[in-house]
Design a protein around this motif. Structure first.
Motif, mmCIF file in Angstrom:
data_model
loop_
_atom_site.group_PDB
_atom_site.id
_atom_site.type_symbol
_atom_site.label_atom_id
_atom_site.label_comp_id
_atom_site.label_asym_id
_atom_site.label_seq_id
_atom_site.Cartn_x
_atom_site.Cartn_y
_atom_site.Cartn_z
ATOM 1 N N THR A 1 -4.392 -7.469 -4.930
ATOM 2 C CA THR A 1 -4.656 -6.612 -3.776
ATOM 3 C C THR A 1 -5.443 -5.374 -4.190
ATOM 4 O O THR A 1 -6.250 -4.859 -3.405
ATOM 5 N N ARG A 2 -5.237 -4.912 -5.409
ATOM 6 C CA ARG A 2 -5.974 -3.740 -5.879
ATOM 7 C C ARG A 2 -7.409 -4.078 -6.248
ATOM 8 O O ARG A 2 -8.259 -3.194 -6.291
ATOM 9 N N ARG A 3 -7.671 -5.366 -6.490
ATOM 10 C CA ARG A 3 -9.038 -5.782 -6.830
ATOM 11 C C ARG A 3 -9.810 -6.276 -5.608
ATOM 12 O O ARG A 3 -10.977 -5.923 -5.432
ATOM 13 N N PRO B 1 0.799 -1.226 0.000
ATOM 14 C CA PRO B 1 0.000 0.000 0.000
ATOM 15 C C PRO B 1 0.838 1.285 0.000
ATOM 16 O O PRO B 1 0.344 2.344 -0.411
ATOM 17 N N VAL C 1 0.319 -7.492 -6.650
ATOM 18 C CA VAL C 1 -0.099 -6.115 -6.924
ATOM 19 C C VAL C 1 -1.521 -6.083 -7.477
ATOM 20 O O VAL C 1 -2.386 -5.362 -6.967
ATOM 21 N N SER C 2 -1.788 -6.886 -8.510
ATOM 22 C CA SER C 2 -3.084 -6.794 -9.185
ATOM 23 C C SER C 2 -4.237 -7.264 -8.312
ATOM 24 O O SER C 2 -5.298 -6.636 -8.277
ATOM 25 N N THR D 1 -6.479 -11.512 -0.762
ATOM 26 C CA THR D 1 -5.332 -11.991 -1.533
ATOM 27 C C THR D 1 -4.504 -12.952 -0.690
ATOM 28 O O THR D 1 -4.111 -14.035 -1.160
ATOM 29 N N SER E 1 -9.339 -3.545 -16.388
ATOM 30 C CA SER E 1 -10.378 -2.690 -15.811
ATOM 31 C C SER E 1 -11.725 -3.392 -15.780
ATOM 32 O O SER E 1 -12.608 -3.016 -15.004
ATOM 33 N N SER F 1 3.892 2.626 -5.290
ATOM 34 C CA SER F 1 3.172 2.705 -6.548
ATOM 35 C C SER F 1 3.067 1.305 -7.135
ATOM 36 O O SER F 1 3.763 0.372 -6.706
ATOM 37 N N ALA F 2 2.204 1.139 -8.120
ATOM 38 C CA ALA F 2 2.046 -0.179 -8.735
ATOM 39 C C ALA F 2 3.358 -0.642 -9.370
ATOM 40 O O ALA F 2 3.723 -1.824 -9.255
ATOM 41 N N ARG G 1 -5.888 -6.823 0.526
ATOM 42 C CA ARG G 1 -4.768 -7.629 1.022
ATOM 43 C C ARG G 1 -5.223 -8.900 1.718
ATOM 44 O O ARG G 1 -4.614 -9.960 1.579
#
Length: 253
Positions: free
Chosen positions: A219-221, A33, A216-217, A227, A189, A36-37, A224
């Motif tokens: 956790t953004r969807r 968190p 990364v992908s 995931t 997206s 950056s990605a 944490r």
């Protein structure tokens, strides 16, 4: 997140069997968190490289079972219809497992989309009954130096290019979406899936963590905690649960 005692027992058993990979995963997820990605992908690759050199991963490589038969090289077929590009994973006899040729073709496809701003959408699909069974098991251990493997990922990981066109990236999943295939798809997206689709991150049992961008992908969807649950448990989740979690955006017939 753990809803039952049997589920908690299964989770504890998985963690105890791979304590180094489990600890490294949790440390990475806590760190992401604040990054950056792009930096997150670098941190994920470094964590993965660390585990590549572990005894647990080397032991798994020694035990793995590689399907016999003729070597089938992977590829990605591209077609353009107006401003839209369709990319199709083309290795159906191997469950669309991602080998080096397919990985390089995916990287080039997303790089093309990033160079050509007239492309309004790239849609990723796959041939036949499995979206992707993940990374090709036969290629694990082919690069024995973890530092070299990290540099290769830094330069050729499809996720690094997919990240920059995520707002124009769509995925249509049918069947199994496992490991690297799911990790790449999660950058999109919009993800649709058929009702028979299912999802899994099995890397912990291999002594590693998701290394194709999934930390990364996902956790953004889905956050944490979910995931971590997927990776630490290694269990499959069905299409309905994936929709409830936000891993996919819609179910289709």
């Amino acid at each position: 997140m753990v809803e039952s005692r049997p589920e908690a027992a299964h989770l504890a058993k998985a963690v105890i069997s791979q304590p180094l990979a489990a600890a490294t995963l949790v440390q990475l997820l806590r760190l992401l968190p604040s990054l950056s990605a792009e930096d997150g992908l670098t941190a994920e690759s470094l964590a993965y490289a660390t585990l590549q050199g572990s005894k647990a991963h080397r032991d798994w490589i020694a035990r793995r079972k590689i399907p016999s038969g003729d070597l089938i090289r992977g590829g990605v077929s591209l077609s353009r219809q107006g401003d839209d590009v369709v990319a199709v994973l083309s290795r159906p006899d191997a469950g669309n497992a991602i080998d080096q040729p397919m990985r390089d073709a995916l990287y080039e496809a997303f790089a093309l989309v990033n160079m050509d701003r007239s492309i309004t959408r790239i849609t990723l699909r796959a041939e036949r009954k499995a979206f992707s069974l993940g990374a090709d098991l036969g290629e694990f251990g082919t690069t024995t130096d973890p530092a070299t493997a990290h540099m290769i990922r830094s330069r050729t990981l499809p996720a690094r290019e997919a990240l920059h066109c995520a707002d124009r990236f769509a995925v249509e999943i049918d069947g199994a979406a496992i490991g690297a295939g799911l990790e790449l798809a999660a950058f999109a997206s919009r993800i649709t899936a058929t009702r028979r689709s299912w999802f899994q991150l099995p890397e912990l049992a291999m002594g590693v963590l998701p290394g194709a961008g999934g930390c990364v992908s996902l956790t953004r969807r889905i956050g944490r905690q979910r995931t971590a649950l997927m990776v630490l448990s290694g269990r499959r989740i069905g299409a309905r649960q994936a929709l409830e979690w936000g891993l996919v955006d819609a179910l289709v017939d």
